[in-house]
Design an enzyme around this catalytic site. Structure first.
Site, PDB file in Angstrom:
ATOM      1  N   CYS A  79      76.932  62.482 -77.789  1.00  0.00           N
ATOM      2  CA  CYS A  79      77.287  62.552 -76.375  1.00  0.00           C
ATOM      3  C   CYS A  79      76.413  61.594 -75.549  1.00  0.00           C
ATOM      4  O   CYS A  79      76.535  60.387 -75.703  1.00  0.00           O
ATOM      5  CB  CYS A  79      77.204  64.002 -75.902  1.00  0.00           C
ATOM      6  SG  CYS A  79      78.107  64.242 -74.393  1.00  0.00           S
ATOM      7  N   HIS A 167      80.695  66.979 -79.648  1.00  0.00           N
ATOM      8  CA  HIS A 167      79.526  67.734 -80.119  1.00  0.00           C
ATOM      9  C   HIS A 167      79.774  68.315 -81.515  1.00  0.00           C
ATOM     10  O   HIS A 167      80.338  69.408 -81.630  1.00  0.00           O
ATOM     11  CB  HIS A 167      79.200  68.867 -79.137  1.00  0.00           C
ATOM     12  CG  HIS A 167      78.594  68.367 -77.866  1.00  0.00           C
ATOM     13  ND1 HIS A 167      77.241  68.174 -77.712  1.00  0.00           N
ATOM     14  CD2 HIS A 167      79.179  67.981 -76.712  1.00  0.00           C
ATOM     15  CE1 HIS A 167      77.001  67.709 -76.494  1.00  0.00           C
ATOM     16  NE2 HIS A 167      78.161  67.582 -75.868  1.00  0.00           N
ATOM     17  N   GLU A 169      77.747  69.715 -83.373  1.00  0.00           N
ATOM     18  CA  GLU A 169      76.881  70.871 -83.640  1.00  0.00           C
ATOM     19  C   GLU A 169      77.499  72.192 -83.219  1.00  0.00           C
ATOM     20  O   GLU A 169      77.063  73.240 -83.659  1.00  0.00           O
ATOM     21  CB  GLU A 169      75.515  70.678 -82.951  1.00  0.00           C
ATOM     22  CG  GLU A 169      75.500  70.758 -81.424  1.00  0.00           C
ATOM     23  CD  GLU A 169      75.886  69.448 -80.749  1.00  0.00           C
ATOM     24  OE1 GLU A 169      76.531  68.598 -81.389  1.00  0.00           O
ATOM     25  OE2 GLU A 169      75.560  69.290 -79.545  1.00  0.00           O
TER      26      GLU A 169
END
Ligand code: XMP
Length: 507
Positions: A79, A167, A169
């Protein structure tokens, strides 16, 4: 610790999550402030740049020259991290015409690129950015797109530099783990051999080196963090570690004796101090919750300090501080990470060096280390319990009689949760003694006795919590047993408030 990934933290809320995901790939990682890259560390195998609440073109944004880092290690920007890479190399980042938040689908993927190996179009990715890369530097190639975000991911040609504007994660990115594994294992070359046993082996060796023949003192609380820290340190230095367990008289029923017994079975050198009378005297007639906390905090420090001074030549104070305790937030200037001490005020007062062997671990990793150390399951899965103990669960002033009532009721509730197999399904549970008397009838007699509230919550971090939806049959049984067996209680209620707006404890 051999092989580590460094995560440069630019202040995103998901930075810790990146750390979690990397550790789940059996790879050790450390999160460091964006401007504190440990350049001399020989164990680094790769670097991840986190997201940020800022825009790269914002004057106040956190910036660091990534070029010297990217010259030495593979880099993955996430990001803001990706936007920073593009922007520093002459690309353009602008406010997106429509903000890109939430679920998106990868429409095109270059799966010949190492980062997207085995990842196909159709995977869900999670976007969360107000800015977007509109012009990529010349040698930056797009390797994945969504319908709305052309440059969902890029690779710098001929270099080990990647960026993703989504993202990986977060749980909702279905290809996130695969992508991070491609980076960490295939690109950075992690062997994936980091686990609790490896951690114990390297940490015990490092502690032997660090502590040598020095004497160490540690305050035990009965909780998992301080217990695991103690066992780990005692593995390294044996009886040169002295543990002190202070009973302030506000523990659960029989807890002091049980925990002391557990500690002795673990081979720990423990001094148990029954200071309950001192604490009760200090707390007499005190009603204000914050005063109670202050009195107990100060009392704890005084007792611990007094006992520690009876020992000779102590050089170190050990604490069970864990990772989330340490990283609270990056300040707005980006220069300081607030630190937190498990036992507030002790390090300052005692003037000893600090030893915190769990400081890089998350809670579930601490539990895994505890299990690998052979600690009993009931110590490891124990619910969190507030430092001031039952003092903040007795609303109003504290007397030994109120403590007795609460201990009895709490014991019935907690034993019941265990017997019904519900204990591990709730984050934390306990009973609150309310400053309320109400009318009841027992046999032919009118009663006028105390009311208690049962509290059980589900949570992952205690920051937010929901009331646990315990079975009615269970609540009925616990209520009956408390009213029948605990003299002084004639009414039981169940707290169905979530946090926020309520809190877990009542005080
Ligand atoms: P609240 O009540 O703020 O609690 O929702 C969040 C978590 O923190 C624990 N807690 C404390 N722990 N000292 C502690 O060591 C305290 O003064 C204290 N107050 C609350 C609480 O039990 C829950 O796990």
């Amino acid at each position: 610790m051999s092989q580590k990934i460094v995560i440069l933290d630019f202040g995103s809320q998901t930075t810790q999550l990146i750390g979690r995901r990397v550790r789940e790939l059996n790879t050790y990682c450390e999160i460091v402030p964006y401007n504190k890259f440990p350049a001399d560390d020989p164990d680094i195998i790769g670097v991840i740049l986190s997201g940020s609440p800022f825009s790269v073109y914002d004057e106040k944004s956190f910036k660091v020259d990534v070029a010297p880092i990217a010259a030495r290690y593979p880099v993955l920007g996430i990001c803001y991290g990706a936007q920073l890479l593009a922007w520093q190399n002459g690309g353009v980042v602008e406010s997106a015409p429509s903000r890109e938040y939430g679920r998106a689908i990868l429409s095109e993927v270059n799966d010949t690129d190492a980062l997207f190996h085995d990842i196909n179009p159709g995977e869900t990715v999670w976007m969360s950015h107000g800015d977007t890369i509109t012009v990529l530097p010349e040698n930056f190639k797009i390797i994945a797109s969504t319908d709305d975000v052309k440059c969902a991911a890029f690779h710098v040609e001929g270099r080990d530099i990647w960026g993703v504007q989504f993202h990986p994660e977060v749980f909702h990115s279905t290809c996130g783990t695969r992508l991070l594994s491609n980076f960490v294992k295939d690109i950075c070359g992690s062997k994936g051999d980091w686990n609790a046993d490896a951690y114990i082996e390297t940490t015990v060796a490092a502690l032997k080196q660090q502590l040598g023949n020095d004497k160490v003192v540690l305050g035990l609380s009965g909780g998992v963090d301080s217990s695991v820290a103690a066992v780990l340190i005692s593995r390294a230095i044996g009886d040169n570690l002295t543990c002190i367990f202070v009973d302030h008289g506000l523990l659960r029923k029989d807890e002091f004796a049980q925990v002391m017994n557990d500690y002795r079975c673990l081979g720990l050198n423990v001094i148990g101090v029954d200071a309950s009378e001192e604490f009760f005297a200090e707390l007499k007639d005190v009603k204000d919750p914050e005063r109670k906390r202050k009195i107990i905090g100060k009392g704890f420090i005084d007792v611990f300090d007094r006992e520690a001074h009876k020992l000779k030549d102590v050089k170190w104070l050990a604490q069970g501080t864990i990772y989330p305790d340490r990283i609270e937030s990056l300040s707005i200037t980006g220069t300081t990470i607030k630190s937190h001490h498990n036992v507030g005020g002790l390090p300052e007062k005692m003037n000893l060096s600090l030893c915190e062997p769990l400081q890089w671990l998350f809670k579930d990793e601490v539990r895994a280390v505890g299990r690998a150390l052979g600690m009993p399951e009931h110590l490891i899965t124990r619910h969190p319990f507030p430092g001031p103990g039952l003092a903040v669960r007795i609303l109003g002033d504290i007397t030994p009689e109120k403590v007795r009532i609460l201990q009895e009721a709490d014991d019935i509730f907690i034993r019941g949760l265990r017997e019904w197999g519900l204990y591990d399904q709730v984050w934390q549970a306990g009973v609150i003694l309310l400053p309320v008397q109400s009318v009841g009838v027992m046999g032919d007699e009118r009663t006028y006795e105390s009311a208690v509230a049962l509290r059980a919550v589900t949570s992952t971090d205690a920051m937010t919590a929901d009331w646990a939806h315990l079975p009615y049959e269970f609540l009925a049984k616990v209520s009956n047993e408390i009213i029948n067996k605990v003299r002084g209680v004639n009414r039981v209620t169940y707290d169905i408030s979530s946090k926020p707006p309520a809190t877990i404890e009542w005080e």
